[in-house]
Design an enzyme around this catalytic site. Sequence first.
Site, short mmCIF file in Angstrom:
data_model
loop_
_atom_site.label_atom_id
_atom_site.label_comp_id
_atom_site.label_asym_id
_atom_site.label_seq_id
_atom_site.Cartn_x
_atom_site.Cartn_y
_atom_site.Cartn_z
N CYS A 1 51.75 33.46 17.45
CA CYS A 1 53.17 33.13 17.62
C CYS A 1 54.02 33.89 16.62
O CYS A 1 55.11 34.36 16.95
CB CYS A 1 53.41 31.63 17.45
N CYS B 1 50.54 28.89 14.11
CA CYS B 1 50.00 29.80 15.13
C CYS B 1 50.25 31.26 14.74
O CYS B 1 51.38 31.74 14.81
CB CYS B 1 50.66 29.47 16.47
#
Length: 99
Positions: free
Chosen positions: A38, A35
Amino acid sequence: MSKNIIEVSEVNFVEAVIKGSEKLPVIVDFWAPWCSPCKQLTPILEKIASSFQDKVILAKINIDENKSIAGQMQIQSIPMVYAFSNGQVFDGFQGNIAE
């Protein structure tokens, strides 16, 4: 990593997050290694948590390794951040935010 930044799994979720939030607020960062957002948000959360050593716990949960927690928390998209206090979610946000 600071003493107040912890990795959480299905094994220690109740102890670290639910019971832990009875003593200090616990910020839970749901993330995954693939991600990109993230990877941008996690360092910001870690920096902020490090500056509040005795006031908050940052619990990081890799959703790829802890699918049942992600399912129970109904995580649909990441990054997802929840704040726990007294065993309950009291706030949260999805996606990136500025420091």
